[in-house]
Design a protein around this motif. Structure first.
Motif, PDB file in Angstrom:
ATOM      1  N   GLU A   1       0.827  -1.205   0.000  1.00  0.00           N
ATOM      2  CA  GLU A   1       0.000   0.000   0.000  1.00  0.00           C
ATOM      3  C   GLU A   1       0.863   1.258   0.000  1.00  0.00           C
ATOM      4  OE1 GLU A   1      -3.454   2.162   2.686  1.00  0.00           O
ATOM      5  OE2 GLU A   1      -2.886   0.094   3.106  1.00  0.00           O
ATOM      6  N   THR A   2       1.907   1.239   0.795  1.00  0.00           N
ATOM      7  CA  THR A   2       2.806   2.388   0.854  1.00  0.00           C
ATOM      8  C   THR A   2       3.457   2.634  -0.504  1.00  0.00           C
ATOM      9  OG1 THR A   2       3.239   1.940   3.179  1.00  0.00           O
ATOM     10  CG2 THR A   2       4.810   3.364   2.037  1.00  0.00           C
ATOM     11  N   THR A   3       3.909   1.565  -1.140  1.00  0.00           N
ATOM     12  CA  THR A   3       4.528   1.693  -2.467  1.00  0.00           C
ATOM     13  C   THR A   3       3.527   2.254  -3.472  1.00  0.00           C
ATOM     14  OG1 THR A   3       6.001  -0.147  -1.984  1.00  0.00           O
ATOM     15  CG2 THR A   3       5.717   0.441  -4.289  1.00  0.00           C
ATOM     16  N   ALA A   4       2.294   1.788  -3.422  1.00  0.00           N
ATOM     17  CA  ALA A   4       1.272   2.294  -4.340  1.00  0.00           C
ATOM     18  C   ALA A   4       1.044   3.789  -4.145  1.00  0.00           C
ATOM     19  CB  ALA A   4      -0.032   1.524  -4.143  1.00  0.00           C
ATOM     20  N   TRP A   5       0.997   4.240  -2.890  1.00  0.00           N
ATOM     21  CA  TRP A   5       0.825   5.667  -2.626  1.00  0.00           C
ATOM     22  C   TRP A   5       2.005   6.477  -3.167  1.00  0.00           C
ATOM     23  CZ3 TRP A   5      -3.030   8.737  -1.474  1.00  0.00           C
ATOM     24  CH2 TRP A   5      -4.179   8.195  -0.915  1.00  0.00           C
ATOM     25  N   ILE A   6       3.209   5.980  -2.945  1.00  0.00           N
ATOM     26  CA  ILE A   6       4.397   6.702  -3.411  1.00  0.00           C
ATOM     27  C   ILE A   6       4.396   6.803  -4.925  1.00  0.00           C
ATOM     28  CG2 ILE A   6       6.913   6.581  -3.580  1.00  0.00           C
ATOM     29  CD1 ILE A   6       6.873   5.383  -0.721  1.00  0.00           C
ATOM     30  N   VAL A   7       4.113   5.691  -5.606  1.00  0.00           N
ATOM     31  CA  VAL A   7       4.081   5.702  -7.074  1.00  0.00           C
ATOM     32  C   VAL A   7       2.987   6.647  -7.569  1.00  0.00           C
ATOM     33  CG1 VAL A   7       3.563   4.280  -9.094  1.00  0.00           C
ATOM     34  CG2 VAL A   7       5.115   3.429  -7.348  1.00  0.00           C
ATOM     35  N   GLY A   8       1.828   6.625  -6.913  1.00  0.00           N
ATOM     36  CA  GLY A   8       0.744   7.519  -7.316  1.00  0.00           C
ATOM     37  C   GLY A   8       1.097   8.985  -7.149  1.00  0.00           C
ATOM     38  N   ILE A   9       1.699   9.334  -6.032  1.00  0.00           N
ATOM     39  CA  ILE A   9       2.074  10.731  -5.775  1.00  0.00           C
ATOM     40  C   ILE A   9       3.140  11.190  -6.759  1.00  0.00           C
ATOM     41  CG2 ILE A   9       3.205  12.259  -4.104  1.00  0.00           C
ATOM     42  CD1 ILE A   9       1.725  10.594  -1.908  1.00  0.00           C
ATOM     43  N   VAL A  10       4.157  10.360  -6.974  1.00  0.00           N
ATOM     44  CA  VAL A  10       5.221  10.726  -7.924  1.00  0.00           C
ATOM     45  C   VAL A  10       4.649  10.848  -9.333  1.00  0.00           C
ATOM     46  CG1 VAL A  10       7.357   9.924  -8.996  1.00  0.00           C
ATOM     47  CG2 VAL A  10       7.089   9.801  -6.528  1.00  0.00           C
ATOM     48  N   GLY A  11       3.759   9.941  -9.716  1.00  0.00           N
ATOM     49  CA  GLY A  11       3.131  10.014 -11.036  1.00  0.00           C
ATOM     50  C   GLY A  11       2.337  11.295 -11.213  1.00  0.00           C
ATOM     51  N   PHE A  12       1.580  11.684 -10.179  1.00  0.00           N
ATOM     52  CA  PHE A  12       0.815  12.927 -10.251  1.00  0.00           C
ATOM     53  C   PHE A  12       1.727  14.134 -10.413  1.00  0.00           C
ATOM     54  CE2 PHE A  12      -0.784  16.684  -8.042  1.00  0.00           C
ATOM     55  CZ  PHE A  12      -1.908  16.950  -8.805  1.00  0.00           C
ATOM     56  N   ILE A  13       2.805  14.166  -9.635  1.00  0.00           N
ATOM     57  CA  ILE A  13       3.740  15.299  -9.713  1.00  0.00           C
ATOM     58  C   ILE A  13       4.380  15.370 -11.091  1.00  0.00           C
ATOM     59  CG2 ILE A  13       5.937  16.194  -8.820  1.00  0.00           C
ATOM     60  CD1 ILE A  13       5.025  15.139  -6.047  1.00  0.00           C
TER      61      ILE A  13
END
Length: 98
Positions: A67-79
């Motif tokens: 879950e943590t990895t998914a959040w990090i990938v999502g945030i970086v992708g958005f940025i």
């Protein structure tokens, strides 16, 4: 790796002299490695006392890691998408259409 790249970007933008850049970078690397060294020292010196909390931490990381990895990938992708849209002036073009 992202905080390291961010620190490099900040130092580059600050246009520091080479000696100061190397000093700040060495301090940053020491700061990032220090917690791991403290944990290693604690495990070496007091292995039996430290092992149960480390086992609980390992179990928690195994449960929440995906879950943590998914959040990090999502945030970086958005940025990255936001920066690309800004670089391509997409927000200004959408404003012109409205």
């Amino acid at each position: 790796m992202l905080p390291y790249l961010g620190a490099i970007g900040i130092m580059t933008g600050a246009e520091l002299p080479p000696v100061q850049t190397v000093t700040v970078l060495a301090g940053y690397c020491l700061l990032m490695v220090l917690p791991a060294l403290v944990l290693l020292l604690g495990r070496t010196v007091a292995g039996r006392l430290v092992e149960p909390p480390l086992r609980r931490l390992a179990a928690w990381l195994e449960r929440t890691g995906g879950e943590t990895t998914a959040w990090i990938v999502g945030i970086v992708g958005f940025i990255l998408a936001r920066e690309a849209a800004t670089a391509l002036d997409l927000f200004d073009r959408i404003g012109e259409l409205v």
